[in-house]
Design a protein around this motif. Structure first.
Motif, mmCIF file in Angstrom:
data_model
loop_
_atom_site.group_PDB
_atom_site.id
_atom_site.type_symbol
_atom_site.label_atom_id
_atom_site.label_comp_id
_atom_site.label_asym_id
_atom_site.label_seq_id
_atom_site.Cartn_x
_atom_site.Cartn_y
_atom_site.Cartn_z
ATOM 1 N N ALA A 42 -6.428 0.736 -5.635
ATOM 2 C CA ALA A 42 -7.304 0.838 -6.795
ATOM 3 C C ALA A 42 -6.825 2.004 -7.660
ATOM 4 O O ALA A 42 -6.320 3.014 -7.143
ATOM 5 C CB ALA A 42 -8.745 1.066 -6.351
ATOM 6 N N PRO A 43 -6.931 1.896 -8.984
ATOM 7 C CA PRO A 43 -6.436 2.956 -9.863
ATOM 8 C C PRO A 43 -6.972 4.336 -9.521
ATOM 9 O O PRO A 43 -6.234 5.320 -9.551
ATOM 10 C CB PRO A 43 -6.897 2.494 -11.257
ATOM 11 N N ALA A 44 -8.262 4.420 -9.188
ATOM 12 C CA ALA A 44 -8.841 5.725 -8.873
ATOM 13 C C ALA A 44 -8.204 6.311 -7.619
ATOM 14 O O ALA A 44 -7.935 7.523 -7.552
ATOM 15 C CB ALA A 44 -10.358 5.595 -8.695
ATOM 16 N N ARG A 45 -7.950 5.470 -6.620
ATOM 17 C CA ARG A 45 -7.345 5.952 -5.380
ATOM 18 C C ARG A 45 -5.901 6.375 -5.612
ATOM 19 O O ARG A 45 -5.450 7.394 -5.089
ATOM 20 C CB ARG A 45 -7.418 4.858 -4.307
ATOM 21 N N MET A 46 -5.149 5.592 -6.407
ATOM 22 C CA MET A 46 -3.768 5.958 -6.724
ATOM 23 C C MET A 46 -3.718 7.303 -7.446
ATOM 24 O O MET A 46 -2.875 8.150 -7.151
ATOM 25 C CB MET A 46 -3.144 4.868 -7.592
ATOM 26 N N ALA A 47 -4.622 7.490 -8.386
ATOM 27 C CA ALA A 47 -4.659 8.749 -9.128
ATOM 28 C C ALA A 47 -4.988 9.921 -8.204
ATOM 29 O O ALA A 47 -4.419 11.020 -8.339
ATOM 30 C CB ALA A 47 -5.681 8.654 -10.256
ATOM 31 N N ALA A 48 -5.893 9.708 -7.243
ATOM 32 C CA ALA A 48 -6.261 10.781 -6.317
ATOM 33 C C ALA A 48 -5.078 11.190 -5.446
ATOM 34 O O ALA A 48 -4.832 12.390 -5.229
ATOM 35 C CB ALA A 48 -7.439 10.325 -5.451
ATOM 36 N N VAL A 49 -4.317 10.218 -4.932
ATOM 37 C CA VAL A 49 -3.146 10.528 -4.115
ATOM 38 C C VAL A 49 -2.106 11.258 -4.946
ATOM 39 O O VAL A 49 -1.505 12.253 -4.502
ATOM 40 C CB VAL A 49 -2.551 9.238 -3.510
ATOM 41 N N ALA A 50 -1.874 10.800 -6.180
ATOM 42 C CA ALA A 50 -0.888 11.450 -7.045
ATOM 43 C C ALA A 50 -1.278 12.891 -7.350
ATOM 44 O O ALA A 50 -0.436 13.796 -7.332
ATOM 45 C CB ALA A 50 -0.732 10.656 -8.338
ATOM 46 N N ASP A 51 -2.554 13.132 -7.623
ATOM 47 C CA ASP A 51 -3.014 14.487 -7.919
ATOM 48 C C ASP A 51 -2.876 15.396 -6.698
ATOM 49 O O ASP A 51 -2.504 16.577 -6.816
ATOM 50 C CB ASP A 51 -4.465 14.457 -8.387
ATOM 51 N N THR A 52 -3.151 14.850 -5.511
ATOM 52 C CA THR A 52 -3.040 15.649 -4.286
ATOM 53 C C THR A 52 -1.597 16.079 -4.048
ATOM 54 O O THR A 52 -1.312 17.254 -3.770
ATOM 55 C CB THR A 52 -3.550 14.836 -3.084
ATOM 56 N N ASP A 76 3.367 4.332 -12.929
ATOM 57 C CA ASP A 76 2.861 3.741 -14.163
ATOM 58 C C ASP A 76 1.382 3.447 -13.997
ATOM 59 O O ASP A 76 0.991 2.359 -13.576
ATOM 60 C CB ASP A 76 3.637 2.459 -14.491
ATOM 61 N N ARG A 77 0.559 4.450 -14.317
ATOM 62 C CA ARG A 77 -0.881 4.309 -14.124
ATOM 63 C C ARG A 77 -1.454 3.188 -14.975
ATOM 64 O O ARG A 77 -2.289 2.413 -14.512
ATOM 65 C CB ARG A 77 -1.572 5.630 -14.453
ATOM 66 N N ARG A 78 -0.985 3.095 -16.219
ATOM 67 C CA ARG A 78 -1.507 2.043 -17.077
ATOM 68 C C ARG A 78 -1.163 0.665 -16.532
ATOM 69 O O ARG A 78 -1.967 -0.251 -16.575
ATOM 70 C CB ARG A 78 -0.953 2.218 -18.497
ATOM 71 N N TRP A 79 0.074 0.535 -15.999
ATOM 72 C CA TRP A 79 0.467 -0.760 -15.440
ATOM 73 C C TRP A 79 -0.393 -1.097 -14.229
ATOM 74 O O TRP A 79 -0.795 -2.235 -14.049
ATOM 75 C CB TRP A 79 1.941 -0.717 -15.049
ATOM 76 N N GLN A 108 -4.515 -4.423 -11.826
ATOM 77 C CA GLN A 108 -5.771 -4.562 -11.090
ATOM 78 C C GLN A 108 -6.824 -5.272 -11.927
ATOM 79 O O GLN A 108 -7.621 -6.064 -11.405
ATOM 80 C CB GLN A 108 -6.277 -3.179 -10.656
ATOM 81 N N ALA A 109 -6.832 -5.015 -13.239
ATOM 82 C CA ALA A 109 -7.792 -5.680 -14.112
ATOM 83 C C ALA A 109 -7.525 -7.182 -14.180
ATOM 84 O O ALA A 109 -8.463 -7.989 -14.169
ATOM 85 C CB ALA A 109 -7.746 -5.068 -15.514
#
Length: 305
Positions: A137-147, A160-163, A168-169
């Motif tokens: 899920a985008p939120a989970r991917m972003a959390a791992v990347a930030d960590t 590619d967050r937008r991709w 997912q959409a």
């Protein structure tokens, strides 16, 4: 007078009679089955398209990978790899050393001669981190990347967050569309079978009155109509599976040329055994429900004079 009941041995006779009635009306039976198949094929096809879309995305660097670029000096790749593998949701980690990264860039970009004169390798080592499908899920991917970005040994994390969000959409939209269409078209199937059974009940009104007059129960009278709905539902489901499989076979022919340009092998996956089983159960269930509702409603209005 003791009510008539249906012994188990008579079910086969009633079923044979129902099949005979349907075969004596081939045009009407075929039209009903074709309409049912069309209604069942659309949500079934959307389900297969969604599954194949996810498989195709996985073949082309699926949107579940992070590129973790390291700082140039003082890094222990093994320790960092173990740390990455320990993160929740990480399915696989692959280390790409500076030399390997340079070779891959040279091969991909065709810059062999331009890079030969460089005194030092400008590319850092990196990790390709694959996230498990359940955690994409985008939120989970972003959390791992930030960590991972906060670690001192990491220069930057790219994906590619937008991709990912768009992918997912699209998948979510297809799943929701499939669910909504399944409910709506399931209701259409029930209405079609119910209307067919209603006409059959009205055409056999005198026969039903005679059966009730000699003690036939509603269950006895209902059974042939229920079998009719079941047969129509199962036949519609079978034809729907054939239509979906045929459509995928045609699409695979066109897809072969497209996939060849990407130097990979991929075929749309058609319906398997479990798919057929679920589709048949759905068809039979909708057929039973439509016939049961229709015959139950009209039987109450038919009583011997």
């Amino acid at each position: 007078m003791k009510p008539l009941r249906v012994p188990l041995r008579q079910h086969r006779e009633i079923l044979g009679e129902v099949i005979g009635r349907l075969l004596r009306q081939p045009v009407a039976t075929l039209m009903t089955v074709v309409v049912l198949a069309a209604a069942l094929a659309l949500p079934a096809a959307l389900l297969l398209i969604t599954d194949n879309l996810e498989r195709l995305a996985e073949r082309f660097e699926e949107p579940g990978k992070l590129s973790v670029f390291l700082v140039h000096e003082g890094i222990n790749p093994k320790a960092l790899e173990d740390r990455l593998r320990g993160l929740d949701g990480v399915a696989n980690v692959r280390y790409v050393g500076p030399e390997q990264a340079l070779e891959e860039a040279t091969s991909l970009l065709g810059l062999g001669e331009a890079l030969e004169g460089l005194p030092d390798n400008p590319l850092p080592g990196s990790f390709e981190v694959t996230i498990s499908p359940q955690q994409r899920a985008p939120a989970r991917m972003a959390a791992v990347a930030d960590t991972v970005s906060a670690w001192s040994a990491v220069d930057q994390v790219q994906y590619d967050r937008r991709w990912v969000e768009r992918f997912q959409a699209v998948v979510g939209f297809l799943r929701q569309t499939g669910g909504v269409s399944a409910v709506l078209l399931g209701a259409v199937v029930v209405l079609i079978i119910g209307n067919t059974i209603r006409l059959a009940v009205l055409n056999r009104r005198r026969e039903i009155e005679v059966i009730k007059m000699i003690g036939g129960t509603d269950a006895f009278v209902r059974l042939p109509f229920v079998y009719t709905g079941l047969i129509q539902g199962v036949a519609g489901a079978l034809l729907a599976a054939v239509l979906v499989a045929g459509a995928l076979a045609v699409l695979n022919i066109s897809l072969a040329d497209l996939i060849a340009h990407y130097d990979t092998r991929f075929r749309l996956r058609g319906p398997d055994g479990s798919y057929f089983a679920v589709l048949l159960l759905v068809g039979a269930g909708l057929g039973w429900l439509g016939s049961r509702l229709a015959v139950g409603r009209h039987l109450r209005d038919i009583e011997p004079a």
